[in-house]
Design an enzyme around this catalytic site. Structure first.
Site, mmCIF file in Angstrom:
data_model
loop_
_atom_site.group_PDB
_atom_site.id
_atom_site.type_symbol
_atom_site.label_atom_id
_atom_site.label_comp_id
_atom_site.label_asym_id
_atom_site.label_seq_id
_atom_site.Cartn_x
_atom_site.Cartn_y
_atom_site.Cartn_z
ATOM 1 N N SER A 156 0.793 -1.005 0.456
ATOM 2 C CA SER A 156 0.350 -0.008 0.007
ATOM 3 C C SER A 156 1.076 1.302 -0.384
ATOM 4 C CB SER A 156 -1.107 -0.007 1.759
ATOM 5 O OG SER A 156 -1.742 1.762 1.773
ATOM 6 N N TYR A 173 -16.483 6.290 3.615
ATOM 7 C CA TYR A 173 -16.880 5.293 3.273
ATOM 8 C C TYR A 173 -18.544 4.163 3.634
ATOM 9 C CZ TYR A 173 -15.894 0.706 0.823
ATOM 10 O OH TYR A 173 -16.042 -0.640 0.115
#
Length: 273
Positions: A156, A173
């Site tokens: 990441s 989200y």
């Protein structure tokens, strides 16, 4: 002159991918199959497995049922991984490529750092790092014994740079406030360290070990997050899932036969700033 580079084909390769039914994993799986590979998929989510199975079984895609398998193996269980290897050895033979893509969340994944429970820390680390390590022990050592293979670890951007905390104010989200917890950064940074170590450890055995670092992938984040994240990226936006698999195909293929110990950042340029 040929119009395509045959070394980018995955014909004849058998690939194991963990976390293969997730947001990124399912995109990678479909592209690997499209490039000619056989793919063994490991994922712990029954819902994600069922959804991916329905997609792969769609006759419109033209994917042969004999070219893919889905397993629910727990990668934190070494004996379960050994049993999976025995199963795959019996059905398909050797695994040519291992993609360590599995990543876990926990019940308190978005808790503030000072309140983050040790249980959550350990459970995420068990999948993101220890699980990947055990997959390398079981499948990577077999590659080393044969003198060939490729391992690809999914990292990441927040394993190589720190998240900008300012982008999270008002960010959601699926209706829930989000952040990037320290455990995610720490586990992905550890996986990058393992990548470099194993690239040297198994280099003489012709086992290539590399990483792919995705940037933020759009998967339902609210407009606030998209705008703030995009402002931190030279290309000005989040990634779409279909923009990531090419890096995995390259590293899995013979086109990358002299590439090891590397990290391909597919992040729209975020990590240049």
């Amino acid at each position: 002159m040929a119009k395509t580079d045959a070394t980018m084909s995955l014909e004849g390769k058998t690939i194991l991918i963990t976390g293969g039914a997730g947001i990124l994993g399912r995109q990678v799986v479909q592209r690997l199959l499209g490039a000619g590979a056989r793919v063994a998929i490991v994922d712990q989510s029954p819902e994600a497995r069922a959804a991916l199975e329905a997609v792969l079984a769609d006759p419109a895609l033209g994917i042969a049922a004999a070219d893919w398998q889905i397993h629910s193996t727990d990668i934190t269980d070494l004996d379960a991984l050994k049993a999976l290897k025995t199963t795959l050895d019996g059905s398909w033979g050797e695994i040519n490529v291992l993609i360590n893509n599995a990543a876990a969340k926990s019940p308190n994944f978005f808790a503030p750092f000072a309140e983050f429970p040790r249980f959550d820390w350990d459970s995420v680390m068990a999948v993101n790092v220890t699980g990947a390590m055990q997959c390398c022990q079981v499948f990577g050592q077999a590659m080393a014994d044969r003198g060939r293979g490729s391992i690809i670890n999914t990292l990441s951007v927040y394993g190589i740079v720190a998240p900008d905390q300012r982008i999270y104010e008002g960010s959601e989200y699926e209706g829930r406030a989000i952040n990037t917890p320290a455990i995610y950064s720490a586990s992905k940074a550890a996986l990058w360290g393992l990548t470099k170590y194993l690239s040297s450890y198994w280099g003489a055995q012709n086992v290539r070990v590399n990483a792919v670092t995705p940037g933020g992938i759009y998967s339902g984040q609210n407009e606030t997050f998209q705008q703030r994240y995009g402002a931190r990226v030279p290309l000005g936006r989040m990634a779409q899932g279909e923009e990531l698999p090419g890096a995995f195909i390259y590293l899995a293929s013979d086109a990358a036969s002299y590439v090891t110990g590397q990290n391909i950042c597919v992040d729209g340029g975020l990590t240049v700033w």
